[in-house]
Design a protein around this motif. Structure first.
Motif, mmCIF file in Angstrom:
data_model
loop_
_atom_site.group_PDB
_atom_site.id
_atom_site.type_symbol
_atom_site.label_atom_id
_atom_site.label_comp_id
_atom_site.label_asym_id
_atom_site.label_seq_id
_atom_site.Cartn_x
_atom_site.Cartn_y
_atom_site.Cartn_z
ATOM 1 N N ASP A 1 -2.716 -1.135 -3.396
ATOM 2 C CA ASP A 1 -3.578 -0.091 -2.838
ATOM 3 C C ASP A 1 -2.819 1.231 -2.839
ATOM 4 O OD1 ASP A 1 -5.834 -1.742 -2.146
ATOM 5 O OD2 ASP A 1 -4.580 -2.587 -0.560
ATOM 6 N N VAL B 1 -0.683 1.676 6.024
ATOM 7 C CA VAL B 1 -0.015 2.194 4.833
ATOM 8 C C VAL B 1 1.448 1.784 4.927
ATOM 9 C CG1 VAL B 1 0.670 4.261 3.563
ATOM 10 C CG2 VAL B 1 -1.598 4.154 4.630
ATOM 11 N N SER C 1 0.848 -1.191 0.000
ATOM 12 C CA SER C 1 0.000 0.000 0.000
ATOM 13 C C SER C 1 0.883 1.240 0.000
ATOM 14 C CB SER C 1 -0.933 0.007 1.211
ATOM 15 O OG SER C 1 -0.200 -0.143 2.417
#
Length: 251
Positions: free
Chosen positions: A35, A86, A10
């Protein structure tokens, strides 16, 4: 989480229309990053950047973000981290400004400093705190060789990048041992929209070459990356040139 090869799954990009950011995101997508959040001022360019990544198979969303509005950073970026971990944050926003114009216009000069430095301090701290809370992740900060020593030809931009560079290094020290990796990237002259029309400097590079260096730096968990690598020696020498002689150089 990063995969077995150290590739982030991500990615959050601050400065989603940056050509270096786009090249990096596209490269990481080929390495299984899936992502992606592109943060920037809402615009057709930002949407096109997002769509190009979607076309490559990445789940890509856009996030409103303005470096000049630090009071909005915690809310805007917090929404991204609220959706899940993240693995990597790429801080790629910035402005070159116009040295001649900015010297004559303190307001314009201040805008360069606010974008490149104070906006980055605000966003960097918000992201660093979120990465630390999740216990892992990389914060990649696009600095510049201009940060190494202020030059007559671009000291406004250079001083703002010097501040950013010092902030990022200090932040990396503060986060050491927390699981958060901070990497400072110092490209030389990059052939891009931002430098279009400017005289090309020696050892010029491309957004794609910077993306390759970023990926390699992530794999070895580097703290500083020069692009191209030879600039490390060049700037080390330039940094130690006596000031009277430095003033006579065509820089």
């Amino acid at each position: 989480m990063k995969d077995a090869f150290g590739t982030p799954q991500s990615l959050l990009v601050l400065g989603g229309t940056s050509e270096i950011a786009q090249a990096t995101a596209h490269r990481l997508v080929t390495r299984r990053t899936r992502d992606i959040w592109l943060a920037g001022r809402p615009s057709p360019t930002l949407e096109r950047s997002a769509q190009a990544l979607r076309d490559r198979g990445a789940d890509t969303r856009t996030v409103p973000f303005d470096a000049l509005d630090p009071e909005s950073h915690e809310t805007a970026l917090g929404k991204v981290f609220a959706e899940g971990d993240v693995d990597m944050v790429l801080m790629a926003f910035g402005t070159l400004g116009d040295q001649a114009r900015d010297e004559a216009d303190p307001v314009a000069a201040t805008r360069v400093a606010q974008t490149n430095y104070t906006g980055a301090v605000s966003a960097g701290l918000v992201c660093a705190r979120a990465l630390q809370a999740q216990g892992h992740g990389s914060l990649v900060v696009l600095s510049s060789v201009a940060a190494e020593r202020a030059r007559r030809s671009n000291f406004i931009y250079g001083s703002s990048k010097a501040g950013l560079d010092a902030f990022a290094q200090g932040l990396g020290d503060a986060l050491h041992g927390t699981g958060v990796h901070v990497m400072v990237v110092r490209p030389g002259f990059v052939r891009s929209r931002m430098t279009a029309g400017l005289e090309e400097a020696p050892l010029a590079t491309t957004p794609q070459a910077v993306a390759v260096a970023i990926e390699a730096g992530l794999r070895r968990r580097a703290e500083t990356v020069w692009v191209p690598g030879r600039l490390r020696l060049v700037m080390s020498a330039l940094r130690h040139v006596p000031r009277p002689l430095f003033r006579r150089l065509p820089v």
